[in-house]
Scaffold this motif. Sequence first.
Motif, short mmCIF file in Angstrom:
data_model
loop_
_atom_site.label_atom_id
_atom_site.label_comp_id
_atom_site.label_asym_id
_atom_site.label_seq_id
_atom_site.Cartn_x
_atom_site.Cartn_y
_atom_site.Cartn_z
N ALA A 1 -12.59 -5.85 11.98
CA ALA A 1 -12.50 -4.36 11.88
C ALA A 1 -11.97 -3.82 10.47
N VAL A 2 -11.15 -4.46 10.07
CA VAL A 2 -10.66 -4.52 8.53
C VAL A 2 -11.56 -4.58 7.52
N ASP A 3 -12.46 -5.88 7.70
CA ASP A 3 -13.42 -6.07 6.85
C ASP A 3 -14.52 -4.84 6.63
N ARG A 4 -14.62 -4.37 8.06
CA ARG A 4 -15.54 -3.29 7.80
C ARG A 4 -15.42 -2.02 7.22
N ALA A 5 -13.94 -1.75 7.61
CA ALA A 5 -13.30 -0.48 6.96
C ALA A 5 -13.10 -0.65 5.67
N ALA A 6 -13.21 -2.05 5.06
CA ALA A 6 -13.16 -2.18 3.55
C ALA A 6 -14.49 -1.43 3.02
N LEU A 7 -15.33 -1.39 3.59
CA LEU A 7 -16.62 -0.89 3.26
C LEU A 7 -16.60 0.42 2.22
N ARG B 1 -6.48 -4.47 1.75
CA ARG B 1 -6.52 -6.07 0.95
C ARG B 1 -5.14 -6.74 1.47
N TYR B 2 -3.93 -6.15 1.57
CA TYR B 2 -2.90 -6.65 1.85
C TYR B 2 -2.98 -7.23 3.33
N LEU B 3 -3.74 -6.37 4.30
CA LEU B 3 -3.83 -6.72 5.57
C LEU B 3 -4.81 -7.91 5.81
N GLN B 4 -5.93 -7.86 5.24
CA GLN B 4 -7.10 -8.71 5.01
C GLN B 4 -6.53 -10.10 4.65
N GLU B 5 -5.83 -10.19 3.40
CA GLU B 5 -5.55 -11.58 2.89
C GLU B 5 -4.60 -12.17 4.10
#
Lengths: 370, 370
Positions: free
Chosen positions: B267-273, B325-329
């Motif tokens: 979900a975070v990856d997609r929100a990063a769009l 980014r801080y969540l994703q990493e």
Amino acid sequence: MEFSCTRQELTEGVSAVLRAVSARPPIPILTGIYMEVQESHLRLLATDMELGIEYTIPIRATQTGTTVVNAKIFSEMVRRLPDGPVTFRVDESHLLKVRFFGSELTLHTMNPLEFPVLPHIVEGQQISFTQGQFKEMTRLIGFAASTDESRPWFTGILWDLQVDHIKWIATDTHRLALLQGHYLEGSIQEERQIILSSKTLIDVARLLHDEESAIELTITKSQVLMETAQMRVILRIIEGQYPKYQQVIPKDYKTRITVKVKALLEAVDRAALASIGKEGSNIIKVTMEGNILTIRSNSPEVGHIHEEVFVDMDGESIPIAFNYRYLQEALKVLSVEDIHIDLTGPLVPGVIRPIGEERYLYLIVPVRTV
Amino acid sequence: MEFSCTRQELTEGVSAVLRAVSARPPIPILTGIYMEVQESHLRLLATDMELGIEYTIPIRATQTGTTVVNAKIFSEMVRRLPDGPVTFRVDESHLLKVRFFGSELTLHTMNPLEFPVLPHIVEGQQISFTQGQFKEMTRLIGFAASTDESRPWFTGILWDLQVDHIKWIATDTHRLALLQGHYLEGSIQEERQIILSSKTLIDVARLLHDEESAIELTITKSQVLMETAQMRVILRIIEGQYPKYQQVIPKDYKTRITVKVKALLEAVDRAALASIGKEGSNIIKVTMEGNILTIRSNSPEVGHIHEEVFVDMDGESIPIAFNYRYLQEALKVLSVEDIHIDLTGPLVPGVIRPIGEERYLYLIVPVRTV
């Protein structure tokens, strides 16, 4: 428009048409991918006006229609979709809603009426290759083209279209690769030469996965249409005068060397060490005596390199010097075990001929050394 | 000096010491790898004066001796050596002759007497980890350090050395990762905090292949020596005052969210769009209600993104915003299936705690939104 499909179904089509999206599109709409939803198919289309790629994938449509989405954003989104069905819908406000379990992505769209229509090609000379053959021809020829855009014809691959066979030729004036092939079906009534972007042909080859199936070509005055079951590619013919390549290929040779590709490539790779560093040169000097071919290179920074490779030699010894890159690049794409290297003199191009593959030759212009 | 060995034997050692060769060495000799041939071992050494790496490999020596070779040229050459034994010999003219079937490479060398000697470390506090644990600690902590060289201490990892345990901490002031570990052997008499380059610790972790074996540490006033069976690494301690990290970690929480790492990361990856494109922002807004955690992001160029993830929630809903980014990493490096996210308020750092791994926590400072 409204349809559903899976990430897997979309991915191949989107990455195919993405190759026709320019980094600097001539008009803003060409940052987009045109999507046309028909009853059971989605047609994806992108173009930079030189090259157009169209890809058709099966979908489940509930409402037909068209839209244009930003290519970069849409492809990034597709990559991140979950497994399972995804619904795409464009509503009256021209927003694309992408829905799947618990999620909704709302993307801006562009006006599909602004998207240029690909030319409708019906008439032209028709030939076909197997996809496997098309890929092989691209692999053996494409790397030899130039990257210098100031003479665009040398960045292309020449197709010399004869009645019942074709020759693919590429050269950057320092080396030349030539491969002769036969048509799977069709023939050429009016023999001619055309130049096509080597970059695009390499891109098209990457999109072919079905070795045995056909890629069908329709060649018009200014364009070539390439078709497979899923894909249509329309490519503009590059204008310009290609040199008479037959004249540069030596008709004869004085010395024929027979050598293993792997052993020669390893020796050339190591000789290339002398090109590392500020004062490195790309020149390797080749001599031969008896059954030994010797490669020498040197640089003030690195040192000297002396490589010996077992060969069979028929004829007298001819010392010659090459830019190692031209030798290395050809040896890397060959799939045969052994080659002939035919030499005539220190300043006459050397010719590589794969043994058991008479349709191919690769010519390297030597370097004059003191 | 003269010895023989194979490409395979040399490759690992050369690529290990290469990590200590600076792209811009402070003195020219440090472009080199120091080679010391002993009876049955070759000792390779490189240093940039901050970091020194020494690697020992078994060889067959016929004459002991020392030399220094250019690191880049030597490593490129090793990569291109054939299978089978290779002989290395330095003669009176200080040239390194590399010989194998039919070939001879002659490389320049540098004066080994000019090469700086690594400090001889014998005294210091001694502890050890398993290599597997060292790698895990580096993986879970290293990414959270800063890359901003203007405050060098934040580019490092803090080792908080307690009598019978250690804490690894890294922060770039926007997020902080903390992992507690135990020593395999040894203990600390004098508790202290030291800062070590996260880049170097990550490099060292990449060179460890034997999960169960030990990496032994000797910690002096200004340096740390790390030793495995083949390798010695000497690393300078970074000077600077690290912030009191305990003070920023919330002692308590109001709301505990339990969520699957995989679903949240997707979900975070997609929100990063929404961060794609010129006007993209890195901000995602998080809200929760019942069993649904909602992530929203938007950008004028891309559109709106609305993602829902199933969660368990214990406590009241706390809307909060993060740089994705801080969540994703952090989600990318976790190997557990589920995590807690502990929240206290919209402007209080959120804390991620992997379920079943109480030794680790990861804190993210929220973004203030209007």
